[in-house]
Design a protein around this motif. Structure first.
Motif, short mmCIF file in Angstrom:
data_model
loop_
_atom_site.label_atom_id
_atom_site.label_comp_id
_atom_site.label_asym_id
_atom_site.label_seq_id
_atom_site.Cartn_x
_atom_site.Cartn_y
_atom_site.Cartn_z
N GLY A 41 47.97 36.95 31.58
CA GLY A 41 48.58 37.92 33.39
C GLY A 41 47.98 36.99 34.08
O GLY A 41 48.13 37.56 35.71
N GLY A 42 48.39 35.97 34.18
CA GLY A 42 47.59 35.52 35.36
C GLY A 42 48.80 35.62 36.36
O GLY A 42 49.68 35.02 35.90
N PHE B 29 37.54 29.27 47.05
CA PHE B 29 38.13 28.15 46.19
C PHE B 29 37.76 27.91 45.26
O PHE B 29 36.50 28.14 45.01
N LEU B 30 38.39 27.46 43.64
CA LEU B 30 37.51 27.21 42.35
C LEU B 30 37.91 25.48 42.65
O LEU B 30 39.30 25.36 42.33
N GLY C 196 40.59 38.65 44.17
CA GLY C 196 40.97 38.55 43.11
C GLY C 196 42.32 36.88 43.21
O GLY C 196 43.36 37.26 42.37
N ILE C 197 41.84 36.25 44.53
CA ILE C 197 42.81 34.77 45.14
C ILE C 197 41.94 33.77 45.67
O ILE C 197 40.86 33.70 45.91
N ALA C 198 42.19 32.59 44.31
CA ALA C 198 41.94 30.88 44.74
C ALA C 198 42.24 30.46 45.14
O ALA C 198 43.87 30.20 44.59
N ILE C 199 42.11 29.50 45.52
CA ILE C 199 42.58 28.39 45.85
C ILE C 199 42.31 27.51 44.76
O ILE C 199 40.64 26.89 45.11
N LEU C 200 42.78 26.04 44.62
CA LEU C 200 42.17 25.25 43.06
C LEU C 200 41.62 24.20 44.50
O LEU C 200 42.91 23.74 45.29
N PHE C 201 40.36 23.29 44.34
CA PHE C 201 39.77 22.83 44.76
C PHE C 201 39.92 21.31 44.50
O PHE C 201 38.94 21.61 42.81
N ASP D 286 39.90 33.99 34.39
CA ASP D 286 40.02 35.66 34.17
C ASP D 286 39.34 36.41 35.19
O ASP D 286 39.26 37.53 35.38
N GLN D 287 38.53 35.57 36.37
CA GLN D 287 37.97 35.84 37.86
C GLN D 287 38.65 36.50 38.94
O GLN D 287 38.24 37.59 39.65
#
Length: 725
Positions: free
Chosen positions: A484-485, A444-445, A401-406, A456-457
């Motif tokens: 809630g993010g 990565f997102l 449930g953790i992403a890094i912005l690319f 929301d993912q």
């Protein structure tokens, strides 16, 4: 049907004119005889169309037939960046021009020995026509051949085939009249009106024809547009190739294989892995053996099949001979990407190179074609993969449930600001390394993919060095946090505004001082601070001392160092009363890490480039700080938990009524590891893939049947795999 029950495992074999014809039958028979199942051939524009209008594929045809006789599947890699000599003579205006006015004359380079690199400008109409003719003839010739598996339509997409890859303003392309006209048309489609362009760029153009292609370090928005245009040019080119193939062949899938950031950048290479994956049926990578490139590629593929198209196990050249790899190194090329779901492996290459500066490197066999020890190791790894292929093709990892912005835009703006990409690349890779070392599944997102649905993912989004932002993105982020993010950001959030290219009056920008509960009152460059901090590489990479004031999470060491490191910048902030301070600058106790509630979510602020510091020095205190933040403060536990200094990945599968998992345990350190791995499922047996590893399963708690703990011993640098049931 793309892969079904097929996992390709083999070699790049033919790049005209080598290997020579007298070696083909023996080599391909040997490849098949050792259990390998796939080879790749280059079909090169210059080699196949040496005379205008005459298409010759005799070499490829013979190689395809030999592959079929030996039961090998073939990837045909169509190469366009070696234009024929006759084309340049006929169209001298097709040559690319750099920002400093240099004309890229056709040449032979170490990886394009037949000459013609880097190919013509991508905006030259006659070049587009001739490339399309070449591709059409190639597809018509081979689309019905039974050995064909995949069309690979671009080998490492970039603008100049490495000739002007070195990062600099002067190395940008292309400034020929064809590209400048195309850029002006691109701007018309983006901005619609000249007034809107002038407002964005802060210019006074009176007509579209006056618009200039940016060249140096001036303002931000013009360079962002210019490099997004050239990067988009690569995507448009690839999409055109895909459409051409699919107009003639709907049976065989199409792909391209990239070299990930930061080796290929948005400035001189123009390569965006996410955009280049979109038109393809599957995707590939030339440097997928590392955790970084594998994770980035998987995120870019968005669920499409992935192969490591060129595993660079034996790099070298005439002056620098390759090092002989041992089994542990070969395992590292295959098993970490396999743990992530990459199910295809081609080594570059089968025979050592004999032509040009790359000789005598890159070979999986000796120069005379006899087997090497590492060739036998490859065969062993292939057998293990093929013996488990049904389960491997079904296996999936749970997300954390953790992403890094690319953000390509942020990368370009960082270059415009600094004349280098260290701040952005160090921060991006540093976040990945932090999460990887804490055993999270790293995702990565891409900024262009940020929507309410994609956000929301995830439970948490980390934004490395988010200097350049836009209002649309920030509005989405604000709503997501309210719902809630958990947003984690380093300093200078939205300091530069994409709408007008200007610096924000308030930082964090776009009203996010309300979200984070902090406001930057000043930001110091590290080299301006009056202290002799440890110099990591050059003055702006000064390691800035931080103090962790959190209680350590249970996964950490109770005696861990409370000191951590920041880098590049130190922010002075004004703090709202509800904000919690989690770490301070050691020199003046100014808050450096804060957390604030916003709506139903949390907003976390770093007043320095903390991830960049970890990328530079791997400080254990910095890792402890982030562990405490994620696991203690934010309650974000990884699904697979480890102790003992290893990385562990669990890939679960279900084939018919049989269920199980593969556990990959990688000791990335230089000493023996006695590790414990806690899994989110109940397993009772662990069958090792290799004889030199062992695992002992034991229940953590008889009243918690949904978890399992394994004690595992892993030698330094080794990767062990266990089949669990």
């Amino acid at each position: 049907m793309i892969q079904n029950s097929f996992i390709p495992f083999g070699f790049q074999y033919y790049r005209s004119p080598t290997p020579f014809r007298d070696q083909w039958e023996k080599d391909l028979s040997n490849i098949a005889g050792q259990g390998f199942n796939c080879v790749k051939y280059w079909v090169q524009w210059r080699a196949s169309v040496s005379k205008e209008g005459i298409y010759q594929f005799d070499d490829i045809q013979e190689l395809m037939d030999i592959a079929q006789q030996n039961g090998l599947k073939v990837i045909l890699n169509v190469i366009f960046d070696v234009a024929p000599a006759w084309f340049y003579k006929k169209h001298p205006d097709s040559k690319m021009i750099t920002a400093d006015g240099s004309v890229l004359e056709p040449r032979a380079i170490n990886c394009r020995q037949i000459g013609g690199a880097p190919g013509p400008c991508y905006h030259h109409a006659a070049a587009a026509t001739e490339k399309a003719k070449f591709l059409v003839e190639t597809v018509k010739t081979f689309k019905d051949h039974p050995a064909l598996w995949v069309w690979d339509l671009w080998n490492e997409p970039e603008l100049t085939t490495g000739i002007k890859r070195k990062l600099s303003f002067d190395n940008q392309v292309c400034y020929c009249e064809h590209s400048v006209l195309a850029f002006q048309e691109w701007l018309k489609n983006k901005y619609i009106t000249l007034v809107a362009l002038n407002e964005s760029w802060q210019r006074t153009y009176g007509s579209w024809e006056e618009v200039e292609a940016p060249r140096g370090q001036g303002v931000f928005n013009d360079l962002v547009d210019w490099r997004l245009f050239m990067s988009g040019t690569l995507t448009v080119e690839l999409r055109s190739r895909v459409d051409t193939v699919k107009s003639l062949d709907l049976l065989h899938p199409v792909m391209a294989h990239t070299v990930p950031a930061p080796i290929f950048n948005m400035i001189t290479a123009g390569s965006d892995d996410f955009k280049l994956a979109e038109p393809c049926d599957l995707t590939g990578n030339s440097l997928g053996s590392s955790a970084w490139s594998a994770d980035l590629l998987i995120s870019a593929a968005k669920g499409k099949p992935i192969i490591n198209s060129e595993i660079h196990a034996l790099p070298g050249n005439t002056a620098m001979k390759p090092r002989q790899p041992e089994l542990r190194e070969m395992k590292r090329h295959i098993l970490p990407p396999l743990a992530r779901g990459i199910t295809g492996y081609l080594f570059w290459q089968y025979r050592p190179e004999v032509l040009g500066q790359e000789a005598p490197a890159w070979g999986s066999v000796y120069l005379d074609g006899s087997p090497t020890p590492w060739y036998k190791d490859m065969a062993q790894l292939n057998k293990l993969v093929q013996d488990n292929k049904q389960e491997l093709l079904q296996a999936k990892r749970r997300g954390d449930g953790i992403a890094i912005l690319f953000s390509p835009q942020n990368q370009i703006a960082n270059f415009a600001a600094h004349d280098h990409l260290d701040t952005y690349n160090d921060s991006l890779q540093g976040v990945h390394k932090l999460l990887h070392d804490l055993n999270y599944k790293v995702e990565f997102l891409h900024e262009s993919d940020v929507t309410e649905k994609t956000l929301d993912q995830y439970r948490c989004l980390w934004m490395p060095n988010p200097l350049y932002l836009n209002r649309k993105l920030c509005n989405l982020l604000r709503k997501w946090v309210e719902k809630g993010g958990i947003l984690i950001s380093e300093c200078s959030f939205g300091a530069l505004q994409a709408e007008n290219g200007c610096h924000s009056y308030t930082v964090p920008g776009y009203g996010f001082d309300e979200v984070f509960g902090v406001r930057e009152t000043w930001i110091h460059s590290a080299e301006n601070l009056d202290h002799s901090y440890h110099q990591v590489a050059f003055e702006s990479r000064t390691a800035i001392p931080l103090l962790n004031v959190m209680k350590h999470s249970k996964e950490g060491d109770a005696a861990a160092d409370d000191k951590a490191h920041g880098s590049y910048y130190k922010s002075d902030i004004a703090l709202q009363s509800h904000v919690k301070v989690l770490a301070e600058f050691a020199e003046d106790n100014m808050p450096v890490l804060t957390a604030a509630a916003y709506g139903n979510g949390r907003a976390v602020w770093f007043g320095t480039l903390l991830a960049a510091a970890y990328w530079q020095d791997g400080h254990t205190g910095t890792l402890q700080l982030v562990r405490d933040l994620l696991q203690q403060e934010l309650k974000l536990q990884p699904n697979v938990q480890v102790s003992g200094g290893v990385r562990a990945d669990l890939s679960e599968w279900e084939v018919e009524e049989d269920r199980g998992a593969f556990l990959y345990v990688h000791n990335e350190g230089n000493t023996l590891a006695e590790a414990k791995v806690t899994l989110p499922a109940n397993y009772t047996s662990a069958e090792p893939w290799f004889d030199d590893g062992n695992a002992k399963i034991q229940p953590i708690n008889p009243f918690e049947p949904s978890t399992t703990q394994l004690s595992i011993r892993v030698e330094a640098g080794d990767v062990q795999v266990f089949r669990l049931s």
